[in-house]
Design an enzyme around this catalytic site. Sequence first.
Site, PDB file in Angstrom:
ATOM      1  CD  GLU A 171      68.370  52.656  37.784  1.00  0.00           C
ATOM      2  OE1 GLU A 171      69.034  51.889  37.032  1.00  0.00           O
ATOM      3  OE2 GLU A 171      67.376  52.268  38.428  1.00  0.00           O
ATOM      4  CD  GLU A 259      63.406  52.490  37.343  1.00  0.00           C
ATOM      5  OE1 GLU A 259      63.660  53.527  36.703  1.00  0.00           O
ATOM      6  OE2 GLU A 259      63.951  51.387  37.122  1.00  0.00           O
TER       7      GLU A 259
HETATM    8  C1  IDC Z   1      64.382  48.397  31.343  1.00  0.00           C
HETATM    9  C2  IDC Z   1      63.063  48.042  30.688  1.00  0.00           C
HETATM   10  C3  IDC Z   1      63.311  47.168  29.502  1.00  0.00           C
HETATM   11  C4  IDC Z   1      64.319  47.833  28.595  1.00  0.00           C
HETATM   12  C5  IDC Z   1      65.590  48.222  29.341  1.00  0.00           C
HETATM   13  C6  IDC Z   1      66.537  49.032  28.478  1.00  0.00           C
HETATM   14  O1  IDC Z   1      62.221  47.438  31.622  1.00  0.00           O
HETATM   15  O2  IDC Z   1      62.099  46.900  28.806  1.00  0.00           O
HETATM   16  O3  IDC Z   1      64.655  46.952  27.562  1.00  0.00           O
HETATM   17  O4  IDC Z   1      65.260  49.007  30.457  1.00  0.00           O
HETATM   18  O5  IDC Z   1      67.837  48.868  28.916  1.00  0.00           O
HETATM   19  C7  IDC Z   1      66.294  50.100  35.759  1.00  0.00           C
HETATM   20  C8  IDC Z   1      66.174  51.213  34.787  1.00  0.00           C
HETATM   21  C9  IDC Z   1      65.081  50.930  33.779  1.00  0.00           C
HETATM   22  C10 IDC Z   1      65.062  49.473  33.367  1.00  0.00           C
HETATM   23  C11 IDC Z   1      64.699  48.649  34.610  1.00  0.00           C
HETATM   24  C12 IDC Z   1      64.581  47.138  34.363  1.00  0.00           C
HETATM   25  O6  IDC Z   1      65.976  52.469  35.395  1.00  0.00           O
HETATM   26  O7  IDC Z   1      65.293  51.768  32.660  1.00  0.00           O
HETATM   27  O8  IDC Z   1      64.084  49.309  32.390  1.00  0.00           O
HETATM   28  N1  IDC Z   1      65.681  48.910  35.650  1.00  0.00           N
HETATM   29  O9  IDC Z   1      65.783  46.621  33.910  1.00  0.00           O
HETATM   30  N2  IDC Z   1      67.042  50.089  36.851  1.00  0.00           N
HETATM   31  C13 IDC Z   1      66.946  48.877  37.428  1.00  0.00           C
HETATM   32  C14 IDC Z   1      66.074  48.117  36.679  1.00  0.00           C
END
Ligand code: IDC
Length: 338
Positions: A171, A259
């Site tokens: 992202e 995702e």
């Molecule tokens: C989130 C995980 C969370 C972790 C965080 C780290 O769910 O447990 O603490 O990242 O910063 C994304 C990202 C993905 C995120 C997810 C939810 O690609 O890495 O994971 N998310 O926030 N993009 C939108 C949402």
Amino acid sequence: MMRLKAQLAMLLAIVLCLPGLAEDAPKTEAETFFGRHGALHVSGTGLADAAGAPVQLRGVSTHGLAWFPEFVNEGAFRTIRDDWGANAVRLAMYTCEAGGYMTDGDRDALEALIDKGVNLCGQLGMYAIIDWHILSDGDPHTHADAAEDFFRRMSARYADWPHVLYELCNEPNGKGVNWPVVRDYAERIIPVIRANAPEAVIICGTPDWSQDVDAVAADPIDDANTIYALHFYAASHRIALRARAKKALEAGTPVFVSEFNICDASGGGAIDEKSAAAWRELIGDYNLSYMAWSLSNADETAALIRADCPKTSDWTGDELSETGRWLRGMMREDGEKN
Ligand code: IDC
């Protein structure tokens, strides 16, 4: 005459040997999704199989490989394949979060996990996506040298494995990280992969946390097998993002939902069933491929396994989170299509 006899004898020997040969091959191959579809390529706004028929990849993304390595196991992948109808797994390797490839992560251990996941997918006849999971490092150029080296080695290692897809940057985000900036990074990495894997499908992230998919059409990458990432979290991203997705698709941009989840963008909050249903309709209308975040029992709504469930495979419906049950329902239904 003698020659004909010898040839016939040889033919007979080959025919008699065939059942033996078939037994030696991995039993799953011919019957699996990969066995049926083979190497994929980008076609129109989606993916097509080796015979040119449209294909929908559906599956799950791991959580960060460093954080939940125990979910990369044969039983887990087999469960999501056989019980959920998944045909792909995305292997998410954070670059800059804790335990990341560019921070304090153990690179050898991370690559070993990728290798394990890619091999498991191969054995189970599923597709594998190797995801360079940038997030807090917003601009993919930040670690482009390392990304180049990583993808050079990955694509060399899996050059002859047509079930492997490469995701260049999870992202991209942050000020100034617009489409030309992301495209510039992709144009640096793609030739590196192409040198080893000329036909592999490559997924390219888009700006604004892989939401600016409509920015691509004005100046797409000159590579026939690159498809563009669209990420959504249904409780945060609703009609406006769906409109942008449609705009991109109508302009002919190939789109892959590499995702998504049906909770909010933090990975928490409540599920938005109404928005989730609308997204599901859009996915169906355009036969988009999709990977749900995340195959873990993290204590958050997005996790597909309940936080109090210690099992790492063979989950019953009760052991899935509410999100997990919803997504399994979607995948199962789509699995009946192809
Ligand atoms: C989130 C995980 C969370 C972790 C965080 C780290 O769910 O447990 O603490 O990242 O910063 C994304 C990202 C993905 C995120 C997810 C939810 O690609 O890495 O994971 N998310 O926030 N993009 C939108 C949402």
